[in-house]
Design a protein around this motif. Structure first.
Motif, PDB file in Angstrom:
ATOM      1  N   LEU A 274      13.845   4.423   2.200  1.00  0.00           N
ATOM      2  CA  LEU A 274      12.974   4.423   3.371  1.00  0.00           C
ATOM      3  C   LEU A 274      11.671   3.676   3.090  1.00  0.00           C
ATOM      4  N   THR A 275      10.974   4.057   2.038  1.00  0.00           N
ATOM      5  CA  THR A 275       9.722   3.378   1.699  1.00  0.00           C
ATOM      6  C   THR A 275       9.989   1.928   1.328  1.00  0.00           C
TER       7      THR A 275
ATOM      8  N   CYS B 216      -0.820  -3.099   9.195  1.00  0.00           N
ATOM      9  CA  CYS B 216       0.216  -2.787   8.208  1.00  0.00           C
ATOM     10  C   CYS B 216       0.093  -1.358   7.696  1.00  0.00           C
ATOM     11  N   GLU B 217      -1.126  -0.925   7.414  1.00  0.00           N
ATOM     12  CA  GLU B 217      -1.325   0.445   6.932  1.00  0.00           C
ATOM     13  C   GLU B 217      -0.930   1.472   7.996  1.00  0.00           C
ATOM     14  N   LEU B 218      -1.327   1.223   9.239  1.00  0.00           N
ATOM     15  CA  LEU B 218      -0.969   2.159  10.312  1.00  0.00           C
ATOM     16  C   LEU B 218       0.537   2.177  10.575  1.00  0.00           C
ATOM     17  N   LEU B 219       1.168   1.013  10.569  1.00  0.00           N
ATOM     18  CA  LEU B 219       2.616   0.951  10.786  1.00  0.00           C
ATOM     19  C   LEU B 219       3.356   1.638   9.644  1.00  0.00           C
ATOM     20  N   TYR B 220       2.943   1.339   8.428  1.00  0.00           N
ATOM     21  CA  TYR B 220       3.566   1.938   7.249  1.00  0.00           C
ATOM     22  C   TYR B 220       3.429   3.462   7.268  1.00  0.00           C
ATOM     23  N   ALA B 221       2.207   3.936   7.464  1.00  0.00           N
ATOM     24  CA  ALA B 221       1.967   5.381   7.463  1.00  0.00           C
ATOM     25  C   ALA B 221       2.572   6.046   8.702  1.00  0.00           C
ATOM     26  N   GLY B 222       2.538   5.355   9.828  1.00  0.00           N
ATOM     27  CA  GLY B 222       3.096   5.918  11.061  1.00  0.00           C
ATOM     28  C   GLY B 222       4.595   6.154  10.971  1.00  0.00           C
ATOM     29  N   ILE B 223       5.307   5.216  10.358  1.00  0.00           N
ATOM     30  CA  ILE B 223       6.758   5.396  10.194  1.00  0.00           C
ATOM     31  C   ILE B 223       7.029   6.547   9.228  1.00  0.00           C
TER      32      ILE B 223
ATOM     33  N   GLY C 275       8.723   0.050  -3.368  1.00  0.00           N
ATOM     34  CA  GLY C 275       9.017   1.144  -2.445  1.00  0.00           C
ATOM     35  C   GLY C 275      10.248   1.929  -2.853  1.00  0.00           C
ATOM     36  N   LEU C 276      11.251   1.234  -3.380  1.00  0.00           N
ATOM     37  CA  LEU C 276      12.466   1.914  -3.828  1.00  0.00           C
ATOM     38  C   LEU C 276      12.173   2.824  -5.022  1.00  0.00           C
ATOM     39  N   ILE C 277      11.373   2.320  -5.956  1.00  0.00           N
ATOM     40  CA  ILE C 277      10.996   3.154  -7.101  1.00  0.00           C
ATOM     41  C   ILE C 277      10.146   4.339  -6.635  1.00  0.00           C
ATOM     42  N   TRP C 278       9.264   4.104  -5.654  1.00  0.00           N
ATOM     43  CA  TRP C 278       8.456   5.193  -5.094  1.00  0.00           C
ATOM     44  C   TRP C 278       9.361   6.246  -4.460  1.00  0.00           C
ATOM     45  N   ASP C 279      10.384   5.791  -3.737  1.00  0.00           N
ATOM     46  CA  ASP C 279      11.330   6.724  -3.114  1.00  0.00           C
ATOM     47  C   ASP C 279      12.052   7.549  -4.164  1.00  0.00           C
ATOM     48  N   LEU C 280      12.501   6.907  -5.212  1.00  0.00           N
ATOM     49  CA  LEU C 280      13.216   7.636  -6.257  1.00  0.00           C
ATOM     50  C   LEU C 280      12.296   8.601  -6.989  1.00  0.00           C
ATOM     51  N   ARG C 281      11.008   8.291  -7.015  1.00  0.00           N
ATOM     52  CA  ARG C 281      10.037   9.142  -7.704  1.00  0.00           C
ATOM     53  C   ARG C 281       9.575  10.308  -6.840  1.00  0.00           C
TER      54      ARG C 281
ATOM     55  N   PRO D 265      -3.483   6.567   0.196  1.00  0.00           N
ATOM     56  CA  PRO D 265      -3.161   5.345   0.934  1.00  0.00           C
ATOM     57  C   PRO D 265      -2.344   4.412   0.042  1.00  0.00           C
ATOM     58  N   ASP D 266      -1.538   3.591   0.634  1.00  0.00           N
ATOM     59  CA  ASP D 266      -0.660   2.738  -0.150  1.00  0.00           C
ATOM     60  C   ASP D 266      -1.395   1.490  -0.611  1.00  0.00           C
ATOM     61  N   VAL D 267      -2.088   1.618  -1.714  1.00  0.00           N
ATOM     62  CA  VAL D 267      -2.842   0.513  -2.297  1.00  0.00           C
ATOM     63  C   VAL D 267      -1.878  -0.552  -2.817  1.00  0.00           C
ATOM     64  N   PHE D 268      -0.698  -0.129  -3.267  1.00  0.00           N
ATOM     65  CA  PHE D 268       0.316  -1.084  -3.713  1.00  0.00           C
ATOM     66  C   PHE D 268       0.690  -2.026  -2.575  1.00  0.00           C
ATOM     67  N   LEU D 269       0.916  -1.472  -1.399  1.00  0.00           N
ATOM     68  CA  LEU D 269       1.263  -2.283  -0.235  1.00  0.00           C
ATOM     69  C   LEU D 269       0.098  -3.207   0.138  1.00  0.00           C
TER      70      LEU D 269
END
Length: 155
Positions: A70-71, A106-113, A57-63, A25-29
């Protein structure tokens, strides 16, 4: 902001440990959301947290992903939307329940996308999505409890 960096690194480490099993889960978010919705947080601080969510999110995407941005867009957008809705909520309505609903949303929207954009077989994707959401329940409960303690609305 140092706390967000530490949380991002911790989430990255846990994702590395659970790679192939599930998405964490996105604990950072959720941490950025918690910090943005605290009662004493100004609009300027909320704006900084939206940008922090975007950069994290950008660093997460690059990683981790093959679609840079997207993230970042989802994270920044979700935090920005939550801050906007929080500001539109009357002060009397900014309660623990409202915070919890915002966190779940927020968690559902984030994960759903993310679920929509995943490019893995559907059965595997659905299992990882469900496990991720089940793992986010303790995180949301923790942040709700922390909000209750910090907000001073506990009695």
């Amino acid at each position: 902001m140092t706390l967000l960096l530490v949380i991002w690194l911790l989430q990255d480490f846990v994702q590395l440990l659970l790679m192939g099993i599930c998405m964490v889960p996105d604990v950072f978010l959720l941490t950025a959301l918690f910090m943005a919705l605290l009662p004493d947080t100004s609009k300027e601080q909320q704006t900084k947290l939206v940008w922090a969510a975007f950069i994290g999110g950008l660093i997460w995407d690059l990683r981790w992903t093959n679609l840079p941005g997207l993230t970042a867009a989802i994270g920044g957008g979700v935090i920005g939307l939550a801050c906007f809705l929080w500001q539109k909520t009357p002060v009397q309505g900014r309660t623990l329940g409202t915070f919890t609903i915002m966190s779940i949303g927020c968690e559902l929207l984030y994960a759903g996308i993310h679920f929509f954009f995943w490019t893995i077989p559907s059965q595997t994707m659905m299992r990882q999505f469900i496990v991720q959401q089940l793992m986010s329940v303790p995180a949301i409960v923790f942040f709700s409890w922390l909000f209750w303690k910090v907000s001073g609305r506990n009695g």
